[in-house]
Design an enzyme around this catalytic site. Structure first.
Site, short mmCIF file in Angstrom:
data_model
loop_
_atom_site.label_atom_id
_atom_site.label_comp_id
_atom_site.label_asym_id
_atom_site.label_seq_id
_atom_site.Cartn_x
_atom_site.Cartn_y
_atom_site.Cartn_z
CB CYS A 45 -13.04 -25.29 47.75
SG CYS A 45 -12.14 -23.96 48.85
C1 BEZ Z 1 -14.01 -20.36 47.61
O1 BEZ Z 1 -13.51 -21.52 47.54
O2 BEZ Z 1 -14.61 -19.75 46.71
C2 BEZ Z 1 -13.43 -19.32 48.72
C3 BEZ Z 1 -13.51 -19.99 49.92
C4 BEZ Z 1 -12.81 -19.16 50.99
C5 BEZ Z 1 -12.70 -17.79 50.76
C6 BEZ Z 1 -13.07 -17.33 49.41
C7 BEZ Z 1 -13.14 -17.96 48.35
#
Ligand code: BEZ
Length: 210
Positions: A45
């Site tokens: 994110c």
């Molecule tokens: C991420 O943004 O890295 C992420 C968020 C939730 C689950 C897996 C990855």
């Protein structure tokens, strides 16, 4: 609620990192890329929101406003925002909706319980100036989105709104386009340059300049 292409994007009010907004009023007659991310302070994110911030000029050229959402509280968005700028190189320059009561996420069906928990998956809605939903994408939490593709789709939607054309596989701006089935080949030769009839139903032409 099921949202389909061509539907009016549901309106809502929500708190964002830029204050409270009423969605339709906020977007006005812009195009919008409205997307969810699973959680603040997570790696994928952080890269996605940083990439969005870096694309500000590209979105602006296309009369497009980005806006993100997660179920995290507004304090977390504000706490995380500096990381987005420091990691991605461009300060956060678009709003993130705080949706801890999941009101907007559920309205847009962004929570898919089979994907592990009650956070949002990576949904994308491209919404046009008339508030119509023009594209829906859904990515899993573990896969970051391709923002070049999101910009490319905006270009394709705007090009196909201007002229009776469609865009073939892997089209990017400047490539030849497909003449819409509603236009005869004779009419296409009047309207477009370098029309090639590959099949009666498949006619390529140079992209119109406007
Ligand atoms: C991420 O943004 O890295 C992420 C968020 C939730 C689950 C897996 C990855």
């Amino acid at each position: 609620m099921t949202i389909r292409l061509g539907d009016t994007a549901p309106d809502f009010t929500a708190m964002t990192t830029e204050g409270e907004i009423s969605f339709h009023d906020w977007k006005g007659d812009s195009w919008v890329v409205f997307y969810s991310h699973p959680a603040d302070y997570t790696p994928v994110c952080t890269t996605e929101l940083g990439r969005t911030a870096a694309l500000k000029e590209e979105f602006a050229k296309r009369n497009t406003l980005p806006i993100a959402i997660s179920v995290d509280p507004i304090e977390d968005h504000h706490g995380w925002a500096p990381d987005i700028g420091e990691v991605g190189g461009t300060d956060l320059n678009f709003p993130i909706i705080a949706d801890p009561d999941k009101k907007v996420s559920e309205l847009y069906d962004m929570i898919h319980p089979g994907e592990g928990d009650t956070s949002t998956v990576r949904s994308v809605f491209i919404i046009d100036p008339a508030d119509k939903v023009r594209l829906i994408l859904t990515y899993p939490k573990s896969v970051g989105r391709n923002f070049d593709e999101i910009v490319r789709v905006i270009d394709a939607l705007q090009a196909t709104d201007r002229n009776p054309i469609a865009t073939p596989a892997d089209w990017t701006p400047g490539d030849r386009v497909v003449v819409a089935p509603t236009v005869s080949t004779d009419d296409a030769r009047e309207k477009f340059d370098n029309v090639e009839e590959v099949r009666p139903y498949l006619r390529f032409a140079d992209a119109p300049s406007s």
